[in-house]
Design an enzyme around this catalytic site. Structure first.
Site, mmCIF file in Angstrom:
data_model
loop_
_atom_site.group_PDB
_atom_site.id
_atom_site.type_symbol
_atom_site.label_atom_id
_atom_site.label_comp_id
_atom_site.label_asym_id
_atom_site.label_seq_id
_atom_site.Cartn_x
_atom_site.Cartn_y
_atom_site.Cartn_z
ATOM 1 N N ARG A 64 3.762 8.843 8.986
ATOM 2 C CA ARG A 64 4.418 9.453 10.153
ATOM 3 C C ARG A 64 5.372 8.460 10.811
ATOM 4 N NH1 ARG A 64 4.005 14.880 11.196
ATOM 5 N NH2 ARG A 64 1.879 15.688 11.061
ATOM 6 N N ASP A 91 -6.733 3.451 -9.145
ATOM 7 C CA ASP A 91 -7.342 2.133 -9.306
ATOM 8 C C ASP A 91 -8.440 2.213 -10.346
ATOM 9 O OD1 ASP A 91 -5.842 0.974 -7.347
ATOM 10 O OD2 ASP A 91 -7.470 0.706 -5.905
ATOM 11 N N GLY A 129 -6.812 5.145 1.595
ATOM 12 C CA GLY A 129 -7.742 6.051 2.261
ATOM 13 C C GLY A 129 -7.782 7.459 1.705
ATOM 14 N N LYS A 141 -2.256 -6.240 -9.332
ATOM 15 C CA LYS A 141 -1.975 -6.788 -8.000
ATOM 16 C C LYS A 141 -1.887 -8.306 -8.003
ATOM 17 C CE LYS A 141 -4.634 -3.203 -5.540
ATOM 18 N NZ LYS A 141 -3.626 -2.435 -4.814
ATOM 19 N N GLY A 165 -7.367 4.754 -4.607
ATOM 20 C CA GLY A 165 -8.091 3.533 -4.928
ATOM 21 C C GLY A 165 -9.555 3.821 -5.095
ATOM 22 N N SER A 166 -10.304 3.554 -4.058
ATOM 23 C CA SER A 166 -11.754 3.706 -4.115
ATOM 24 C C SER A 166 -12.164 5.171 -4.199
ATOM 25 C CB SER A 166 -12.360 3.074 -2.861
ATOM 26 O OG SER A 166 -11.700 1.862 -2.568
ATOM 27 N N GLY A 204 -9.757 1.139 0.913
ATOM 28 C CA GLY A 204 -11.209 1.052 0.795
ATOM 29 C C GLY A 204 -11.955 1.697 1.941
#
Lengths: 197, 293
Positions: B164, B23, B213, B80, B234-235, B152
């Site tokens: 999973r 990102d 995550g 997005k 991402g973050s 995030g």
């Protein structure tokens, strides 16, 4: 001895090459280091992002090993693989290996929206021409090629597959379409398509 | 031949395997991502952790910002659109982005329907939490699936749960008799033909990536070992203290995910990772993964 074809697995479309090699009865292994290359009888440089692959090849000291390997062993490059095998690229972010006397232009057709399946003609020996549909994804174009290089396939009048000694570079993705000819040409000694010099 | 071909869309997803998609919110970040070996970037105005903090409505990014990033890098650029907002998707198609993420990170535009993605020439990626959701998105035309995780959060627990779950669902489908596949399709809310295909090939019919995550090199290795074919970060990168070093380390750990010596080396000496949130700190109604139907 079982022949094992290495597939460069730093990033990119390696999975479908493993699948295609298996389909034509050849064993494959992942190449992530120079040691992996030592166990390979041939090498595939897959599609992917040529900037990313160029960077990672350098980082993992694979450049010199691949250049040495390619002096005596068959190497097939598709899309980004073709770009990396060339001598000259129109983008300073990519440092090609210079295996081929060739200049290429990256993403010459544009972004993903311009990716498509295109009709190409494969020239088998002098006599036989085979029509194929293959996939071009953010594909490169061959701008110039040296004297000792043979055109193996064309789209319209442009070369899309080129060959010299034991090196083959393709600007498209036969592995996506399940086209076996090019893999057989490089690695399957029992095939009628196997290259002869 | 039509350009609008599902195989070509999946083809680009194949080319992104084994890589890291990052990102980025501006040209400088995009260049850092490219220089560190990212195989694509996701252009967006605010990264998920800021969207979470700022609140309000999160929409498609300004086209000017996306174009700036397209001009700055040569790797594929993704962007997005909101869930169900096909007009935003049409705008992104006009910009010729390489991939559209119909994403739960943005505020949904439609609470019942997703975009009919077969209408577009640009490939789509969509998030999922289980096999049924993945196959509904593929039925609508998604050429790539990713876990939703909890964007995030800097917390890998939800991405692990979703990966999973998808893998367990696939293993169950493989063992079913052909008669049972129809009932299974009904139970998970997916087309019978796609469930049959999963049973036959033993995996999703399109590439399966991890997102939501991922914050450390070991997180990336974990997701790859659980069956992801590429990771989105991402973050995790630009909310850490040294983004360039962390970006390189995550790329390294993704390529060499099975080699723990290399993952260990990549993990050394990185400055602080993003702080992250425990799931108990995120109220149910604030969980982005609940968006999507």
């Amino acid at each position: 001895m079982v022949i094992k074809i290495g597939v460069l697995e730093l990033q990119g479309g390696y999975a479908l090459h493993h699948k295609l090699l298996k389909k034509i009865g050849l064993s494959s292994l992942s190449v992530k280091s120079s040691n992996d290359l030592k166990q390979s009888d041939g090498l595939i440089i897959p599609g992917g992002e040529s900037t990313t692959l160029s960077l990672l090849m350098k980082k993992y000291n694979l450049r010199e090993s691949i250049i040495q390997f390619a002096k005596h062993n068959p190497v097939l490059g598709t899309c980004a693989g073709l770009i990396l095998m060339s001598k000259d690229v129109d983008d300073a972010r990519v440092e090609p290996l210079g295996l081929f006397d060739l200049s290429v232009s990256r993403n010459a057709y544009g972004s993903q929206i311009h990716s498509s399946k295109k009709r190409i003609y494969f020239q088998h020996k002098q006599t036989e021409q085979i029509e194929l549909y293959s996939t071009f994804i953010r594909a490169p174009k061959i701008k110039y090629f040296g004297e000792n290089i043979k055109i193996v396939a064309k789209r319209k009048n442009f070369p899309v597959a080129i060959f010299t000694k034991h090196l083959l570079g393709l600007s498209f993705h036969p592995e996506i379409d399940g086209i076996e000819i090019f893999h057989k040409m490089m690695f399957d000694k029992t095939s009628k398509f196997y290259y002869e010099n | 031949m039509s350009n609008n071909n599902f195989e070509i869309k999946v083809g680009l997803a194949e080319m992104l395997k084994g890589g890291v998609i990052m990102d980025v919110t501006n040209v400088d970040q995009a260049k850092i991502a490219e220089d560190s070996g990212a195989c694509a970037v996701m252009a967006l105005e605010r990264i998920p952790s800021d969207i979470r903090k700022d609140g309000g409505i999160a929409r498609m990014s300004d086209p000017e910002m996306i174009l700036g990033i397209q001009n700055a890098v040569s790797i594929p650029v993704m962007a997005k659109c909101r869930i169900g907002h096909f007009a935003e998707a049409q705008v992104l198609e006009t910009l010729e982005v390489d991939f559209i993420d119909e994403s739960e990170v943005l505020t949904p535009a439609d609470e019942h329907n997703h975009v009919w993605k077969h209408d577009f020439k640009i490939p789509f990626v969509c998030g999922c939490r289980n096999l049924g959701e993945a196959l509904r998105r593929i039925a609508e035309g998604a050429a790539m699936i990713r876990t939703k995780g909890e964007a995030g959060s800097g917390n890998i627990v939800e991405a692990v749960r979703h990966m999973r779950t998808v893998m367990t669902d696939i293993k169950r489908v493989i063992r079913l008799d052909k008669e049972e596949i129809v009932a299974e399709a009904k139970n998970i809310g997916a087309p019978v033909s796609l469930v049959q295909q999963v049973a036959k090939i033993g995996k999703l019919p399109v590439p399966n990536f991890a997102a939501g995550g991922i914050a450390t090199p070991a997180d990336a290795s974990l997701m790859m070992q659980l069956g992801a074919e590429t990771v989105f970060v991402g973050s995790g990168i630009f909310k850490s203290d040294d983004p360039a070093a962390r970006a390189k380390a995550v790329v390294e750990a993704t390529t060499h995910y099975q080699n723990s010596d290399i993952v260990a080396k990549a993990s050394k000496g990185l400055k602080k990772a993003m702080k992250g949130l425990d799931m108990s700190e995120i109220a149910e109604e604030d969980r982005l993964q609940e968006r999507g139907w």
